[in-house]
Design a protein around this motif. Structure first.
Motif, PDB file in Angstrom:
ATOM      1  N   LEU A  23       4.756  -7.754  -7.368  1.00 27.19           N
ATOM      2  CA  LEU A  23       4.588  -7.471  -8.798  1.00 27.19           C
ATOM      3  C   LEU A  23       5.908  -7.771  -9.497  1.00 27.19           C
ATOM      4  N   GLU A  24       6.068  -8.994  -9.855  1.00 29.67           N
ATOM      5  CA  GLU A  24       7.388  -9.425 -10.310  1.00 29.67           C
ATOM      6  C   GLU A  24       7.644  -9.051 -11.756  1.00 29.67           C
ATOM      7  N   ALA A  25       6.657  -8.763 -12.475  1.00 33.58           N
ATOM      8  CA  ALA A  25       6.878  -8.491 -13.888  1.00 33.58           C
ATOM      9  C   ALA A  25       6.016  -7.314 -14.322  1.00 33.58           C
ATOM     10  N   ARG A  26       6.498  -6.682 -15.371  1.00 38.46           N
ATOM     11  CA  ARG A  26       5.803  -5.510 -15.870  1.00 38.46           C
ATOM     12  C   ARG A  26       4.359  -5.821 -16.253  1.00 38.46           C
ATOM     13  N   ASP A  27       4.118  -6.971 -16.814  1.00 41.62           N
ATOM     14  CA  ASP A  27       2.748  -7.255 -17.266  1.00 41.62           C
ATOM     15  C   ASP A  27       1.782  -7.356 -16.088  1.00 41.62           C
ATOM     16  N   GLN A  28       2.318  -7.699 -14.896  1.00 43.24           N
ATOM     17  CA  GLN A  28       1.421  -7.746 -13.744  1.00 43.24           C
ATOM     18  C   GLN A  28       0.993  -6.340 -13.329  1.00 43.24           C
ATOM     19  N   VAL A  29       1.929  -5.408 -13.438  1.00 44.23           N
ATOM     20  CA  VAL A  29       1.570  -4.013 -13.159  1.00 44.23           C
ATOM     21  C   VAL A  29       0.522  -3.558 -14.166  1.00 44.23           C
ATOM     22  N   ARG A  30       0.780  -3.917 -15.403  1.00 43.47           N
ATOM     23  CA  ARG A  30      -0.166  -3.504 -16.443  1.00 43.47           C
ATOM     24  C   ARG A  30      -1.544  -4.129 -16.203  1.00 43.47           C
ATOM     25  N   GLN A  31      -1.540  -5.373 -15.785  1.00 46.99           N
ATOM     26  CA  GLN A  31      -2.838  -6.017 -15.513  1.00 46.99           C
ATOM     27  C   GLN A  31      -3.570  -5.325 -14.373  1.00 46.99           C
ATOM     28  N   LEU A  32      -2.817  -4.988 -13.342  1.00 47.88           N
ATOM     29  CA  LEU A  32      -3.443  -4.336 -12.204  1.00 47.88           C
ATOM     30  C   LEU A  32      -3.954  -2.945 -12.584  1.00 47.88           C
ATOM     31  N   GLU A  33      -3.138  -2.199 -13.341  1.00 41.82           N
ATOM     32  CA  GLU A  33      -3.581  -0.879 -13.798  1.00 41.82           C
ATOM     33  C   GLU A  33      -4.805  -1.018 -14.701  1.00 41.82           C
ATOM     34  N   GLY A  34      -4.769  -2.040 -15.542  1.00 46.66           N
ATOM     35  CA  GLY A  34      -5.905  -2.253 -16.434  1.00 46.66           C
ATOM     36  C   GLY A  34      -7.167  -2.589 -15.673  1.00 46.66           C
ATOM     37  N   ALA A  35      -7.036  -3.433 -14.653  1.00 48.85           N
ATOM     38  CA  ALA A  35      -8.208  -3.785 -13.842  1.00 48.85           C
ATOM     39  C   ALA A  35      -8.709  -2.563 -13.075  1.00 48.85           C
ATOM     40  N   LEU A  36      -7.772  -1.753 -12.575  1.00 50.73           N
ATOM     41  CA  LEU A  36      -8.162  -0.524 -11.875  1.00 50.73           C
ATOM     42  C   LEU A  36      -8.947   0.398 -12.806  1.00 50.73           C
ATOM     43  N   ALA A  37      -8.450   0.515 -14.031  1.00 51.40           N
ATOM     44  CA  ALA A  37      -9.079   1.438 -14.980  1.00 51.40           C
ATOM     45  C   ALA A  37     -10.513   1.040 -15.299  1.00 51.40           C
ATOM     46  N   LEU A  38     -10.829  -0.224 -15.124  1.00 50.84           N
ATOM     47  CA  LEU A  38     -12.176  -0.674 -15.466  1.00 50.84           C
ATOM     48  C   LEU A  38     -13.138  -0.601 -14.286  1.00 50.84           C
ATOM     49  N   LEU A  39     -12.651  -0.186 -13.143  1.00 53.54           N
ATOM     50  CA  LEU A  39     -13.563  -0.027 -12.001  1.00 53.54           C
ATOM     51  C   LEU A  39     -14.452   1.190 -12.213  1.00 53.54           C
ATOM     52  N   PRO A  40     -15.643   1.199 -11.626  1.00 55.56           N
ATOM     53  CA  PRO A  40     -16.436   2.432 -11.636  1.00 55.56           C
ATOM     54  C   PRO A  40     -15.633   3.572 -10.992  1.00 55.56           C
ATOM     55  N   ASP A  41     -15.873   4.789 -11.459  1.00 53.72           N
ATOM     56  CA  ASP A  41     -15.051   5.924 -11.019  1.00 53.72           C
ATOM     57  C   ASP A  41     -14.984   6.061  -9.500  1.00 53.72           C
ATOM     58  N   GLY A  42     -16.154   5.965  -8.848  1.00 55.48           N
ATOM     59  CA  GLY A  42     -16.182   6.160  -7.398  1.00 55.48           C
ATOM     60  C   GLY A  42     -15.399   5.083  -6.664  1.00 55.48           C
ATOM     61  N   TRP A  43     -15.474   3.874  -7.132  1.00 57.58           N
ATOM     62  CA  TRP A  43     -14.726   2.777  -6.516  1.00 57.58           C
ATOM     63  C   TRP A  43     -13.225   2.993  -6.718  1.00 57.58           C
ATOM     64  N   ARG A  44     -12.881   3.369  -7.966  1.00 54.09           N
ATOM     65  CA  ARG A  44     -11.456   3.524  -8.276  1.00 54.09           C
ATOM     66  C   ARG A  44     -10.824   4.625  -7.426  1.00 54.09           C
ATOM     67  N   ARG A  45     -11.589   5.719  -7.205  1.00 56.98           N
ATOM     68  CA  ARG A  45     -11.030   6.799  -6.375  1.00 56.98           C
ATOM     69  C   ARG A  45     -10.685   6.275  -4.983  1.00 56.98           C
ATOM     70  N   VAL A  46     -11.601   5.485  -4.425  1.00 65.01           N
ATOM     71  CA  VAL A  46     -11.367   4.976  -3.070  1.00 65.01           C
ATOM     72  C   VAL A  46     -10.132   4.069  -3.040  1.00 65.01           C
ATOM     73  N   VAL A  47     -10.049   3.156  -3.989  1.00 63.66           N
ATOM     74  CA  VAL A  47      -8.931   2.210  -4.001  1.00 63.66           C
ATOM     75  C   VAL A  47      -7.604   2.944  -4.194  1.00 63.66           C
ATOM     76  N   VAL A  48      -7.570   3.837  -5.171  1.00 61.98           N
ATOM     77  CA  VAL A  48      -6.305   4.530  -5.472  1.00 61.98           C
ATOM     78  C   VAL A  48      -5.888   5.413  -4.305  1.00 61.98           C
ATOM     79  N   LEU A  49      -6.840   6.171  -3.773  1.00 62.94           N
ATOM     80  CA  LEU A  49      -6.482   7.074  -2.674  1.00 62.94           C
ATOM     81  C   LEU A  49      -6.042   6.286  -1.445  1.00 62.94           C
ATOM     82  N   HIS A  50      -6.748   5.210  -1.138  1.00 56.75           N
ATOM     83  CA  HIS A  50      -6.457   4.492   0.095  1.00 56.75           C
ATOM     84  C   HIS A  50      -5.217   3.614  -0.043  1.00 56.75           C
ATOM     85  N   HIS A  51      -5.170   2.821  -1.091  1.00 59.94           N
ATOM     86  CA  HIS A  51      -4.080   1.849  -1.183  1.00 59.94           C
ATOM     87  C   HIS A  51      -2.822   2.414  -1.834  1.00 59.94           C
ATOM     88  N   VAL A  52      -2.990   3.224  -2.849  1.00 63.31           N
ATOM     89  CA  VAL A  52      -1.803   3.724  -3.555  1.00 63.31           C
ATOM     90  C   VAL A  52      -1.232   4.947  -2.849  1.00 63.31           C
TER      91      VAL A  52
END
Lengths: 406, 196
Positions: B126-155
């Motif tokens: 993640l070389e630039a701030r906008d990439q973090v923002r893009q990733l956070e933005g994409a995460l935020a648009l996931l369905p809730d159940g999917w996002r929980r799995v991704v955040v808990l497992h990967h983050v």
């Protein structure tokens, strides 16, 4: 070459593919630079997720974490008003309360209790298990002569408009009431037991001069001849109580009508049949649907509601875009998810659109029902209602800016 | 099958965690404010991240999470595979699932953190701030159940089996959510890259 989608690449990266598919993907990655590039993107995504920053805390965050009330107090504070509001409705409308309610603080007015409820009026606590009318009147509103049992009580702040004292009247028509009050602690009033009413009305030893805030009315009708000098008061109270009982009956009728109307639409919860085969139980259903979700790529069991008979499952089904293949997936869900061969299924489905408005998947809410029976059977009515509710809960959100009816 | 499940549940209920030996945790359990503050400062960033990414009302979730953590701290399991931090994440995860079920509406979290805290290894990706923002933005648009799995497992590094247990779903369903979510994320990031 068959297209290898990103989900398959993700599974490949995690080692979650069967050997044949894994070999196929490995060959594609080796042979096709585009697939290899997409796999690199997937690797970068996983690394990027793992590198996301932790949140920084400021002092306000720390203070908010430390100063929040513990859950019990918090819940009590937040729900107290709600519980009180609901319980007051219960009291007023005479809906049966299945277990003792939290104490409901009441103010001036007439309160009819049908069932089990606990009320607080200033220092007075009244718990009722049966039917009772509780009147809280300001002292100045009393028109009747005030005997020793009718002396006013000093009311605490918070009782509505009670700056000048109040009189609490408890009339029990069925069951019993327990009363705790200054000078009348632990009194039990039993409907139909004249002695208990008299006992409660008598000032306890040593506190004869103290204010006696609670007046208990015994309700057997048409017996004011034994009240002696208190006859006019007793007659007035009986009249007042008759009025309260009329109000209670009207409220009961209204509540009954409302319940009936609601049940016509939603049905009544269905009991689990005693002789239900094992395959219909919640445990067996969950196991069967978990196996189904494992077998069907991309299928997700979003919710399984076995709170009532029968279980209802919410599936999120990806669509391949090929109607025949999609139909086969849905048939497979119906067949493999069914607890037996000779059952029917009630399904409510809604389309999940992708960003371009195409069909990306389907949300299926499904209940399996034994064959036979009528759609007017209570269990069918109830199941349809549950399907509607679950379907609404899981319905995809409308696109931003969409208007109902679009 | 049913018998086995019931037995498993009994064993869970009967298991008694070993006593907590860490003096700081002991003081926190006893209600010592300084010890609790240290606990918040040590594990708060993780809890805060979970609340921000997984709850539409992160401030409320943050407070409720710590209220629950402190209320149940005496039950802390020092044998938790990921230590006290893992136990705290588990409590927070359960709370967020409870809040999600209570809510019944699908909320999204669209606040993004400052990217100054990106770790050096993360900078490779993640070389630039906008990439973090893009990733956070994409995460935020996931369905809730999917996002929980991704955040808990990967983050937060929570095992898929543990997520399945807390979510009360099969491991296969967790994997399905994870892979579908990753596919959607990579598609979203690819599209964002093409737009640049």
């Amino acid at each position: 070459m068959t297209e290898i989608d990103d989900e398959t690449l993700s599974r490949f990266l995690a080692g979650d593919l069967d050997p044949a598919t894994e070999d196929r993907v490995a060959a594609a990655v080796e042979d096709d630079p585009a697939v290899a590039a997409r796999l690199e993107e997937m690797v970068a995504l996983v690394e990027g997720l793992g590198a996301l920053p932790l949140d920084a805390l400021d002092d306000a965050d720390v203070a908010a974490a430390l100063d929040v009330p513990p859950p019990r107090e918090r819940a009590r504070f937040v729900t107290g008003a709600l519980v009180a509001a609901v319980a007051v409705v219960v009291v007023w409308f005479g809906v049966w309360a299945p277990r003792p309610d939290p104490v409901v603080t009441v103010g001036f007015g007439h309160h009819a209790v049908d069932g089990t409820a606990a009320l607080a009026v200033g220092d007075v606590r009244v718990r009722v298990d049966g039917k009772a009318a509780i009147a809280v009147e300001p002292k100045r509103a009393l028109r009747r002569g005030q005997g020793a049992q009718e002396a006013p009580m000093a009311m605490r702040d918070g009782l509505m408009g009670a700056a000048v004292g109040a009189l609490v009247t408890v009339a029990v028509s069925e069951g019993r009431a327990w009363i705790d009050a200054p000078g009348a602690a632990g009194q039990v009033v039993q409907a139909g037991d004249e002695a208990s009413a008299r006992t409660t009305l008598s000032p306890p030893d040593g506190v004869a001069a103290s204010p006696q805030p609670v007046r208990v009315v015994h309700l057997p009708a048409g017996k004011d001849s034994d009240a002696g000098g208190e006859a006019p008061t007793a007659a007035a109270l009986r009249e007042e109580n008759a009025s309260l009982r009329d109000a209670l009956r009207r409220a009961e009728l209204e509540a009954s009508v409302a319940r009936s109307q609601l049940e016509t639409v939603t049905g009544r919860p269905s009991d689990w049949p005693d002789d239900l085969p094992e395959a219909w139980t919640a445990e067996a259903t969950r196991a069967r649907l978990d196996a189904l979700a494992t077998d069907v790529p991309g299928l997700e069991v979003a919710e399984l509601d076995c709170s009532e008979y029968p279980c209802i499952a919410v599936f999120q089904v990806p669509l391949a875009g090929d109607p025949e293949a999609d139909r086969a997936v849905m048939d497979r869900i119906h067949e493999q998810g069914a607890p037996a061969d000779d059952v029917g299924a009630m399904t409510m489905a809604s389309k999940v659109e992708d960003d371009d408005g195409g069909a990306a998947g389907i949300t299926m809410v499904t209940a399996w029902m034994p064959e036979g029976g009528s759609i007017a059977d209570p269990v069918h009515v109830r199941t349809r209602s549950r399907l509607d509710m679950l379907g609404a809960a899981w319905a995809p959100e409308p696109p931003e800016g969409a208007v109902a009816g679009d | 099958m049913g018998t086995v499940l019931r037995k498993a549940r009994v064993e869970v209920h009967l298991s008694v965690p070993a006593p907590v030996e860490d003096p700081m945790l002991q003081r926190a359990i006893a209600g010592d404010r300084a010890a609790r503050e240290a606990l918040v400062r040590e594990h708060g960033p993780s809890v805060r991240g979970l609340c921000r990414r997984l709850d539409p009302e992160p401030d409320d979730a943050w407070q409720e999470a710590w209220a629950r953590i402190f209320a149940t701290l005496h039950r802390l399991d020092p044998a938790h595979p990921q230590g006290a931090g893992g136990w705290i994440r588990t409590v927070t995860h359960r709370l967020l699932v409870d809040r999600h079920r209570r809510r019944r509406t699908r909320g999204r979290v669209l606040s993004f953190p400052d990217a100054d805290g990106v770790s050096p290894s993360g900078l490779r990706v993640l070389e630039a701030r906008d990439q973090v923002r893009q990733l956070e933005g994409a995460l935020a648009l996931l369905p809730d159940g999917w996002r929980r799995v991704v955040v808990l497992h990967h983050v937060h590094g929570v095992a898929l089996e543990a997520i399945a247990q807390q979510e009360n779903i099969a491991v296969g369903t967790v994997k399905s959510r994870l892979h579908r979510a990753r596919a959607r994320l990579v598609t979203a990031l690819r599209a964002a890259g093409e737009d640049r």
